[in-house]
Design a protein around this motif. Structure first.
Motif, mmCIF file in Angstrom:
data_model
loop_
_atom_site.group_PDB
_atom_site.id
_atom_site.type_symbol
_atom_site.label_atom_id
_atom_site.label_comp_id
_atom_site.label_asym_id
_atom_site.label_seq_id
_atom_site.Cartn_x
_atom_site.Cartn_y
_atom_site.Cartn_z
ATOM 1 N N THR A 108 32.279 33.832 -79.337
ATOM 2 C CA THR A 108 31.507 33.617 -80.561
ATOM 3 C C THR A 108 30.496 32.531 -80.272
ATOM 4 N N GLY A 109 29.238 32.889 -80.339
ATOM 5 C CA GLY A 109 28.190 31.947 -79.973
ATOM 6 C C GLY A 109 28.314 31.580 -78.516
ATOM 7 N N ASN A 110 28.389 30.284 -78.240
ATOM 8 C CA ASN A 110 28.517 29.806 -76.864
ATOM 9 C C ASN A 110 29.964 29.561 -76.445
ATOM 10 N N LEU A 111 30.915 29.811 -77.334
ATOM 11 C CA LEU A 111 32.313 29.499 -77.039
ATOM 12 C C LEU A 111 33.126 30.757 -76.757
ATOM 13 N N ILE A 112 34.000 30.652 -75.765
ATOM 14 C CA ILE A 112 34.991 31.681 -75.494
ATOM 15 C C ILE A 112 36.319 31.127 -75.996
ATOM 16 N N SER A 113 36.955 31.861 -76.898
ATOM 17 C CA SER A 113 38.252 31.464 -77.451
ATOM 18 C C SER A 113 39.328 32.375 -76.889
ATOM 19 N N VAL A 114 40.419 31.775 -76.473
ATOM 20 C CA VAL A 114 41.575 32.539 -76.005
ATOM 21 C C VAL A 114 42.763 32.098 -76.853
ATOM 22 N N ASN A 115 43.382 33.075 -77.515
ATOM 23 C CA ASN A 115 44.526 32.823 -78.384
ATOM 24 C C ASN A 115 45.751 33.468 -77.760
ATOM 25 N N ALA A 116 46.877 32.779 -77.811
ATOM 26 C CA ALA A 116 48.129 33.327 -77.287
ATOM 27 C C ALA A 116 49.219 33.152 -78.331
ATOM 28 N N ARG A 117 50.117 34.148 -78.384
ATOM 29 C CA ARG A 117 51.228 34.102 -79.317
ATOM 30 C C ARG A 117 52.523 34.432 -78.582
ATOM 31 N N LEU A 118 53.554 33.667 -78.851
ATOM 32 C CA LEU A 118 54.899 33.941 -78.360
ATOM 33 C C LEU A 118 55.606 34.657 -79.500
ATOM 34 N N ILE A 119 55.939 35.940 -79.293
ATOM 35 C CA ILE A 119 56.493 36.781 -80.357
ATOM 36 C C ILE A 119 57.951 37.106 -80.040
ATOM 37 N N SER A 120 58.835 36.840 -80.987
ATOM 38 C CA SER A 120 60.250 37.160 -80.827
ATOM 39 C C SER A 120 60.427 38.676 -80.775
ATOM 40 N N GLU A 122 63.319 39.977 -81.192
ATOM 41 C CA GLU A 122 64.383 40.273 -82.146
ATOM 42 C C GLU A 122 63.821 40.508 -83.535
ATOM 43 N N THR A 123 62.926 39.628 -83.940
ATOM 44 C CA THR A 123 62.436 39.660 -85.324
ATOM 45 C C THR A 123 60.981 40.086 -85.458
ATOM 46 N N GLY A 124 60.219 40.015 -84.367
ATOM 47 C CA GLY A 124 58.784 40.285 -84.442
ATOM 48 C C GLY A 124 58.000 39.086 -84.947
ATOM 49 N N GLN A 125 58.680 38.000 -85.235
ATOM 50 C CA GLN A 125 58.044 36.785 -85.757
ATOM 51 C C GLN A 125 57.329 36.028 -84.654
ATOM 52 N N ILE A 126 56.187 35.445 -84.986
ATOM 53 C CA ILE A 126 55.477 34.579 -84.036
ATOM 54 C C ILE A 126 56.216 33.245 -83.994
ATOM 55 N N ILE A 127 56.693 32.900 -82.806
ATOM 56 C CA ILE A 127 57.469 31.673 -82.616
ATOM 57 C C ILE A 127 56.537 30.482 -82.404
ATOM 58 N N LYS A 128 55.576 30.658 -81.515
ATOM 59 C CA LYS A 128 54.603 29.604 -81.209
ATOM 60 C C LYS A 128 53.261 30.267 -80.948
ATOM 61 N N ALA A 129 52.205 29.498 -81.115
ATOM 62 C CA ALA A 129 50.866 30.013 -80.852
ATOM 63 C C ALA A 129 50.005 28.878 -80.317
ATOM 64 N N GLY A 130 48.962 29.260 -79.629
ATOM 65 C CA GLY A 130 48.040 28.267 -79.102
ATOM 66 C C GLY A 130 46.660 28.866 -78.931
ATOM 67 N N LYS A 131 45.682 27.984 -78.817
ATOM 68 C CA LYS A 131 44.287 28.421 -78.673
ATOM 69 C C LYS A 131 43.542 27.425 -77.796
ATOM 70 N N ILE A 132 42.720 27.974 -76.912
ATOM 71 C CA ILE A 132 41.808 27.137 -76.147
ATOM 72 C C ILE A 132 40.401 27.654 -76.365
ATOM 73 N N GLU A 133 39.436 26.783 -76.178
ATOM 74 C CA GLU A 133 38.026 27.168 -76.255
ATOM 75 C C GLU A 133 37.294 26.577 -75.061
ATOM 76 N N ILE A 134 36.472 27.410 -74.436
ATOM 77 C CA ILE A 134 35.686 26.958 -73.297
ATOM 78 C C ILE A 134 34.252 27.407 -73.489
ATOM 79 N N GLU A 135 33.338 26.724 -72.820
ATOM 80 C CA GLU A 135 31.930 27.097 -72.897
ATOM 81 C C GLU A 135 31.509 27.975 -71.730
ATOM 82 N N LYS A 136 32.118 27.735 -70.554
ATOM 83 C CA LYS A 136 31.735 28.486 -69.355
ATOM 84 C C LYS A 136 32.924 29.300 -68.856
ATOM 85 N N PRO A 137 32.701 30.569 -68.491
ATOM 86 C CA PRO A 137 33.789 31.407 -67.986
ATOM 87 C C PRO A 137 34.545 30.777 -66.817
#
Length: 169
Positions: A108-120, A122-137
């Protein structure tokens, strides 16, 4: 005295064994690309980098992505875009995993966002999540360890404290 020492030793060994067994069994799937982020095969690359980083963090038993790909193909599930809270339990049952790490990347624009989710699985519930943003590949490989720490439950503040401690040593 020997009995107390022996009882303490047994307790310590039991605690170490239970801690070793308490690691979650996780599989990592190819990340979904929401749009072109200027990195060829980005979904596969991100999954590989996260797998390596998670092994180094040491909080999970990480299972080979290639083997997981075979299971998903046999079950007619896509590695990209089809893994969510509804499909994660099915994959867990098939592969014996307790959690799946899935995510997405977008520009989006000049930023690359990468989102990750740890999904159970057993339940399908998201246990943990995180996001990073970078400008250059080319910064992706430097930031993926941060994302791995975030989905391992290590906050950015804790990462900073650990880095400060390492620098002082």
């Amino acid at each position: 005295m020997k009995k107390i020492f022996l009882a303490g030793l047994i307790l310590l060994l039991t605690l170490n064994i239970s801690l070793a067994e308490s690691k979650l069994k996780v599989g990592i799937v190819e990340f979904e690309l929401m749009n072109d982020i200027s990195i060829e095969n980005a979904g596969k690359i991100i999954a590989e980098l996260i797998a390596e980083s998670l092994v180094n963090v040491g909080r999970y038993d990480v299972y080979e992505r290639v083997l997981l790909k075979k299971v998903l193909e046999e079950q007619k599930l896509s590695l990209s875009g089809m893994i969510d809270s509804k499909t994660a339990p099915e994959i867990g049952k098939i592969y014996g995993l307790q959690a799946i790490i899935a995510g997405s990347a977008m520009k989006t624009g000049n930023l690359i966002s990468v989102n990750a989710r740890l999904i159970s699985t057993e339940t399908g519930q998201i246990i943990k999540a995180g996001k990073i943003e970078i400008e250059k590949p080319e910064d992706l490989s430097k930031e993926i360890p941060v994302l791995a720490n975030l989905v391992s439950g290590i906050s950015r503040d804790e990462m900073k404290s650990l880095k400060d401690i390492e620098e002082k040593e």
